[in-house]
Motif scaffolding. Structure first.
Motif, PDB file in Angstrom:
ATOM      1  N   THR A  13      83.293-101.787 -53.895  1.00 47.11           N
ATOM      2  CA  THR A  13      83.900-102.758 -54.813  1.00 47.11           C
ATOM      3  C   THR A  13      84.720-103.806 -54.055  1.00 47.11           C
ATOM      4  N   GLY A  14      84.783-103.680 -52.723  1.00 47.30           N
ATOM      5  CA  GLY A  14      85.589-104.603 -51.921  1.00 47.30           C
ATOM      6  C   GLY A  14      84.735-105.658 -51.230  1.00 47.30           C
ATOM      7  N   ALA A  15      85.370-106.437 -50.363  1.00 41.56           N
ATOM      8  CA  ALA A  15      84.693-107.589 -49.758  1.00 41.56           C
ATOM      9  C   ALA A  15      83.520-107.161 -48.872  1.00 41.56           C
ATOM     10  N   GLN A  16      83.773-106.301 -47.899  1.00 42.42           N
ATOM     11  CA  GLN A  16      82.711-105.935 -46.955  1.00 42.42           C
ATOM     12  C   GLN A  16      81.643-105.094 -47.651  1.00 42.42           C
ATOM     13  N   ASN A  60      87.294 -90.406 -52.395  1.00 38.75           N
ATOM     14  CA  ASN A  60      88.531 -90.975 -51.875  1.00 38.75           C
ATOM     15  C   ASN A  60      88.578 -90.755 -50.366  1.00 38.75           C
ATOM     16  N   LEU A  61      88.905 -91.821 -49.645  1.00 34.48           N
ATOM     17  CA  LEU A  61      88.954 -91.736 -48.174  1.00 34.48           C
ATOM     18  C   LEU A  61      89.990 -90.719 -47.694  1.00 34.48           C
ATOM     19  N   ASN A  62      90.937 -90.395 -48.564  1.00 34.80           N
ATOM     20  CA  ASN A  62      91.975 -89.431 -48.174  1.00 34.80           C
ATOM     21  C   ASN A  62      91.548 -87.991 -48.464  1.00 34.80           C
ATOM     22  N   GLY A  79      80.946 -97.392 -43.492  1.00 40.22           N
ATOM     23  CA  GLY A  79      82.310 -96.888 -43.640  1.00 40.22           C
ATOM     24  C   GLY A  79      83.346 -97.945 -43.308  1.00 40.22           C
ATOM     25  N   VAL A  80      84.282 -98.132 -44.226  1.00 38.33           N
ATOM     26  CA  VAL A  80      85.401 -99.052 -43.976  1.00 38.33           C
ATOM     27  C   VAL A  80      86.667 -98.361 -44.447  1.00 38.33           C
ATOM     28  N   THR A  81      87.765 -98.544 -43.717  1.00 40.28           N
ATOM     29  CA  THR A  81      89.049 -97.963 -44.103  1.00 40.28           C
ATOM     30  C   THR A  81      89.936 -99.082 -44.627  1.00 40.28           C
ATOM     31  N   ALA A 178      84.944-107.028 -37.764  1.00 44.42           N
ATOM     32  CA  ALA A 178      84.971-108.198 -38.654  1.00 44.42           C
ATOM     33  C   ALA A 178      85.960-109.252 -38.162  1.00 44.42           C
ATOM     34  N   GLY A 179      85.524-110.507 -38.184  1.00 41.26           N
ATOM     35  CA  GLY A 179      86.426-111.620 -37.892  1.00 41.26           C
ATOM     36  C   GLY A 179      87.386-111.837 -39.057  1.00 41.26           C
ATOM     37  N   ALA A 180      88.228-112.871 -38.933  1.00 41.33           N
ATOM     38  CA  ALA A 180      89.159-113.194 -40.037  1.00 41.33           C
ATOM     39  C   ALA A 180      88.331-113.708 -41.212  1.00 41.33           C
ATOM     40  N   TYR A 181      88.706-113.269 -42.419  1.00 37.31           N
ATOM     41  CA  TYR A 181      87.920-113.659 -43.594  1.00 37.31           C
ATOM     42  C   TYR A 181      88.192-115.123 -43.957  1.00 37.31           C
ATOM     43  N   LEU A 182      87.129-115.873 -44.225  1.00 35.56           N
ATOM     44  CA  LEU A 182      87.311-117.206 -44.810  1.00 35.56           C
ATOM     45  C   LEU A 182      87.900-117.084 -46.217  1.00 35.56           C
ATOM     46  N   GLU A 183      87.570-115.997 -46.894  1.00 39.39           N
ATOM     47  CA  GLU A 183      88.089-115.779 -48.257  1.00 39.39           C
ATOM     48  C   GLU A 183      89.614-115.741 -48.277  1.00 39.39           C
ATOM     49  N   ASN A 184      90.243-115.447 -47.114  1.00 36.82           N
ATOM     50  CA  ASN A 184      91.712-115.449 -47.071  1.00 36.82           C
ATOM     51  C   ASN A 184      92.278-116.796 -47.535  1.00 36.82           C
ATOM     52  N   PHE A 185      91.530-117.894 -47.272  1.00 41.83           N
ATOM     53  CA  PHE A 185      92.032-119.215 -47.657  1.00 41.83           C
ATOM     54  C   PHE A 185      92.046-119.410 -49.182  1.00 41.83           C
ATOM     55  N   GLY A 289      92.234-113.670 -26.905  1.00 44.72           N
ATOM     56  CA  GLY A 289      91.064-113.850 -27.778  1.00 44.72           C
ATOM     57  C   GLY A 289      90.934-112.654 -28.710  1.00 44.72           C
ATOM     58  N   TYR A 290      90.186-112.825 -29.773  1.00 40.77           N
ATOM     59  CA  TYR A 290      90.117-111.822 -30.858  1.00 40.77           C
ATOM     60  C   TYR A 290      89.604-110.474 -30.374  1.00 40.77           C
ATOM     61  N   TRP A 291      88.675-110.483 -29.394  1.00 36.53           N
ATOM     62  CA  TRP A 291      88.084-109.213 -28.933  1.00 36.53           C
ATOM     63  C   TRP A 291      88.611-108.809 -27.568  1.00 36.53           C
TER      64      TRP A 291
HETATM   65  N1  LIG Z   1      91.312-109.904 -44.528  1.00 37.39           N
HETATM   66  C1  LIG Z   1      90.808-110.072 -43.320  1.00 37.39           C
HETATM   67  O1  LIG Z   1      90.784-111.195 -42.775  1.00 37.39           O
HETATM   68  C2  LIG Z   1      90.225-108.882 -42.585  1.00 37.39           C
HETATM   69  C3  LIG Z   1      89.541-109.105 -41.385  1.00 37.39           C
HETATM   70  C4  LIG Z   1      88.992-108.017 -40.707  1.00 37.39           C
HETATM   71  C5  LIG Z   1      89.143-106.724 -41.225  1.00 37.39           C
HETATM   72  N2  LIG Z   1      89.825-106.532 -42.395  1.00 37.39           N
HETATM   73  C6  LIG Z   1      90.001-105.131 -42.855  1.00 37.39           C
HETATM   74  O2  LIG Z   1      89.196-104.895 -43.996  1.00 37.39           O
HETATM   75  C7  LIG Z   1      89.653-103.675 -44.582  1.00 37.39           C
HETATM   76  C8  LIG Z   1      89.462-103.750 -46.077  1.00 37.39           C
HETATM   77  O3  LIG Z   1      88.109-103.972 -46.364  1.00 37.39           O
HETATM   78  P1  LIG Z   1      87.671-105.007 -47.489  1.00 37.39           P
HETATM   79  O4  LIG Z   1      88.365-106.316 -47.233  1.00 37.39           O
HETATM   80  O5  LIG Z   1      86.214-104.967 -47.573  1.00 37.39           O
HETATM   81  O6  LIG Z   1      88.302-104.333 -48.792  1.00 37.39           O
HETATM   82  P2  LIG Z   1      89.008-105.031 -50.039  1.00 37.39           P
HETATM   83  O7  LIG Z   1      88.191-106.158 -50.540  1.00 37.39           O
HETATM   84  O8  LIG Z   1      90.442-105.243 -49.706  1.00 37.39           O
HETATM   85  O9  LIG Z   1      88.928-103.828 -51.091  1.00 37.39           O
HETATM   86  C9  LIG Z   1      89.377-102.543 -50.753  1.00 37.39           C
HETATM   87  C10 LIG Z   1      88.200-101.569 -50.854  1.00 37.39           C
HETATM   88  O10 LIG Z   1      88.570-100.314 -50.305  1.00 37.39           O
HETATM   89  C11 LIG Z   1      88.360 -99.301 -51.278  1.00 37.39           C
HETATM   90  N3  LIG Z   1      89.405 -98.308 -51.088  1.00 37.39           N
HETATM   91  C12 LIG Z   1      90.735 -98.513 -50.906  1.00 37.39           C
HETATM   92  N4  LIG Z   1      91.389 -97.349 -50.731  1.00 37.39           N
HETATM   93  C13 LIG Z   1      90.443 -96.376 -50.831  1.00 37.39           C
HETATM   94  C14 LIG Z   1      90.478 -94.963 -50.771  1.00 37.39           C
HETATM   95  N5  LIG Z   1      91.621 -94.288 -50.568  1.00 37.39           N
HETATM   96  N6  LIG Z   1      89.323 -94.280 -50.921  1.00 37.39           N
HETATM   97  C15 LIG Z   1      88.144 -94.924 -51.140  1.00 37.39           C
HETATM   98  N7  LIG Z   1      88.044 -96.270 -51.202  1.00 37.39           N
HETATM   99  C16 LIG Z   1      89.174 -96.976 -51.062  1.00 37.39           C
HETATM  100  C17 LIG Z   1      88.450-100.003 -52.627  1.00 37.39           C
HETATM  101  O11 LIG Z   1      87.667 -99.271 -53.551  1.00 37.39           O
HETATM  102  P3  LIG Z   1      88.165 -98.895 -55.042  1.00 37.39           P
HETATM  103  O12 LIG Z   1      89.332 -99.756 -55.376  1.00 37.39           O
HETATM  104  O13 LIG Z   1      86.956 -99.151 -55.897  1.00 37.39           O
HETATM  105  O14 LIG Z   1      88.489 -97.442 -54.958  1.00 37.39           O
HETATM  106  C18 LIG Z   1      87.805-101.345 -52.309  1.00 37.39           C
HETATM  107  O15 LIG Z   1      86.404-101.269 -52.402  1.00 37.39           O
HETATM  108  C19 LIG Z   1      91.129-103.528 -44.184  1.00 37.39           C
HETATM  109  O16 LIG Z   1      91.331-102.338 -43.461  1.00 37.39           O
HETATM  110  C20 LIG Z   1      91.390-104.775 -43.328  1.00 37.39           C
HETATM  111  O17 LIG Z   1      92.278-104.491 -42.247  1.00 37.39           O
HETATM  112  C21 LIG Z   1      90.336-107.578 -43.097  1.00 37.39           C
END
Ligand SMILES: NC(=O)c1ccc[n+]([C@@H]2O[C@H](COP(=O)([O-])OP(=O)(O)OC[C@H]3O[C@@H](n4cnc5c(N)ncnc54)[C@H](OP(=O)(O)O)[C@@H]3O)[C@@H](O)[C@H]2O)c1
Length: 327
Positions: A13-16, A60-62, A79-81, A178-185, A289-291
Motif C-alpha cells: 500500500t506504500g510507494a515502493q 506485520n513486519l514486527n 521486502g521493505v522496512t 532507492a534514491g530520494a523520492y521525487l514524490e517528496n516535493f 555522494g549518495y552511495w
Molecule cells: N522518502 C524518500 O525519499 C525515501 C528514499 C529512500 C528510501 N526511503 C525508505 O522507504 C521506506 C518506506 O517505504 P515506502 O516509501 O514505500 O512506504 P510508504 O509509502 O511510506 O508506506 C509505508 C508502507 O509500509 C507498510 N508498513 C509500515 N509499517 C509496517 C509494519 N509494521 N508491518 C507491515 N507493513 C508496514 C505500510 O503498509 P500498511 O499501512 O498497509 O500496513 C505501507 O505500505 C522507509 O524506510 C524510508 O526510509 C524513503
C-alpha cells in the motif's frame, strides 16, 4: 491459478511496494500477494477492489509468524522496512529504553523488521528471489565520520545480519538502494515548496553542488524490482532516474509550475535526534555522494534491461503543480 508463480509484496500500500504491485499486475503470469498491517484499511480495500488477481494478506513486519504465513508459497518476495511509520506513532514513545532517543528506538526496530523479513524468508522453500530495499551503510562508507545516519544504517545493519545468519536466503537476494523520492516535493513537508506571492520557496537542505539520485518511487520501483527478480541474485542497484543537484530540480519545478524559485536553508522542525540523523545523511551525501564509494553499486543502465524510467524533467512536467501547491 495456483500453478502460476507467486510474488509476496511487503509495503504493497506504500510507494515502493505499490509500484512493484502495478508492474506485476501487468505481468499476467504472476499471482500477487499484497501484504498490509490491516486488510480493512481503505488502501488495502482499494487493492482488493482493483483486481481479483491481488490477494491481500495481513502481516506485520514486527511479527515473524505473520510474515512467515504471508510469504508461504512465494517464488519472489519484495521486502521493505519502514522507519517513518515507527516514529510517527506517538504511542511507541512508551517503548523507548532508558538512554535511547525515539529515533534511535525506531532505527533499532527497523533493524529488527529487516531481520524478520530474512528470518521469515529463510523458511520459504519455494523462494527463488528476495529483493530487499536498503540504503547506504553511511557509517562504513564515511569511514566512521558520519555515525548517526540512523535510518540509512538500520537497513544496512539488517542486511549484514542476513549475510551472517541467513546465508541461504542472502544468496538469493538482490538489493535495491532507492534514491530520494521525487514524490517528496509533493508530499513531504520538508521538501514541498511554499508559495509566497510569485515565488516558490524551497528548503535547500544545504545540499550544495553534489548531485542526488532521484526516483519516482511510485512509478519506477516496480520495473527495477522485476529486473532484479529476473536477473541472477547478488546485485545491488542504485534505483533512480537521474542524478541532479537539488537547485536544478527545484528550477525545473518552478518552470513547470510557472513561478520563480527561491532556495532557503531552513531548520527542520524536528526533534534533535531526527535533525542529527538528517544532518548526518546530508553531510555524508555532500561529501561522499549518495552511495559513498561502494564499488558493488550498479547503475540502472548497467543491468542490461530496458527499464524506461524517464527523466526527472518528465516527472516534473507530468505533475499538476497548481493542484499540489494550492491543495
Ligand atoms: N522518502 C524518500 O525519499 C525515501 C528514499 C529512500 C528510501 N526511503 C525508505 O522507504 C521506506 C518506506 O517505504 P515506502 O516509501 O514505500 O512506504 P510508504 O509509502 O511510506 O508506506 C509505508 C508502507 O509500509 C507498510 N508498513 C509500515 N509499517 C509496517 C509494519 N509494521 N508491518 C507491515 N507493513 C508496514 C505500510 O503498509 P500498511 O499501512 O498497509 O500496513 C505501507 O505500505 C522507509 O524506510 C524510508 O526510509 C524513503
Amino acid at each position: 491459478m495456483a500453478s502460476q508463480p507467486l510474488i509476496a509484496i511487503v509495503g504493497a500500500t506504500g510507494a515502493q511496494g505499490s509500484s512493484v504491485l502495478s508492474t506485476y499486475l501487468n505481468t499476467t503470469s504472476w499471482r500477487i500477494r499484497a501484504l498490509t498491517r490491516s486488510v480493512s484499511s481503505s488502501k488495502a480495500k482499494a487493492l482488493t477492489e482493483r483486481s481479483s488477481r491481488i490477494e491481500v494478506a495481513e502481516a506485520n513486519l514486527n511479527d515473524i509468524a505473520s510474515l512467515r504465513k504471508a510469504f508461504e508459497g512465494a517464488i519472489a518476495i519484495f521486502g521493505v522496512t519502514d522507519f517513518w511509520t515507527l516514529i510517527s506513532d506517538e504511542s511507541n514513545k512508551a517503548k523507548v529504553k532508558d538512554g535511547q532517543s525515539f529515533a534511535e528506538w525506531g532505527a533499532e526496530m527497523e533493524v529488527q523488521q529487516g531481520k524478520n523479513i530474512f528470518e521469515a524468508a529463510n523458511q520459504v522453500s519455494s523462494l527463488k528471489r528476495l529483493v530487499f530495499s536498503s540504503l547506504t551503510d553511511i557509517t562504513k562508507w564515511s569511514g566512521g565520520k558520519y555515525t548517526y545516519a540512523l535510518h540509512f544504517d538500520s537497513k544496512a545493519i539488517a542486511l549484514k545480519h542476513a549475510e551472517e545468519h541467513f546465508p541461504n536466503v542472502y544468496a538469493k537476494t538482490s538489493i535495491l538502494v532507492a534514491g530520494a523520492y521525487l514524490e517528496n516535493f509533493k508530499q513531504n513537508p520538508f521538501f514541498k515548496p511554499k508559495l509566497e506571492g510569485e515565488a516558490l520557496i524551497f528548503n535547500s537542505f544545504g545540499t550544495g553542488n553534489r548531485p542526488w539520485p532521484f526516483i519516482a518511487a511510485e512509478e519506477d520501483t516496480g520495473s527495477i524490482v522485476k529486473a532484479l527478480i529476473e536477473l541472477p541474485a547478488g546485485l545491488r542497484v542504485a534505483a533512480h532516474r537521474e542524478l541532479k543537484v537539488m537547485s536544478d530540480v527545484v528550477q525545473l519545478i518552478g518552470k513547470a509550475a510557472g513561478y520563480e524559485v527561491r532556495l532557503e536553508q531552513q531548520e527542520f522542525p524536528l526533534p534533535d535526534d531526527l535533525k542529527k540523523d538528517l544532518a548526518n545523511i546530508f553531510g555524508f551525501v555532500n561529501e561522499f555522494g549518495y552511495w559513498g564509494n561502494d564499488p558493488s553499486i550498479k547503475q540502472p543502465e548497467e543491468l542490461g534491461v530496458e527499464l524506461r524510467l524517464g527523466s526527472i524533467e518528465d516527472w516534473v512536467k507530468a505533475q499538476d503543480w497548481s493542484k499540489e501547491l494550492n491543495g
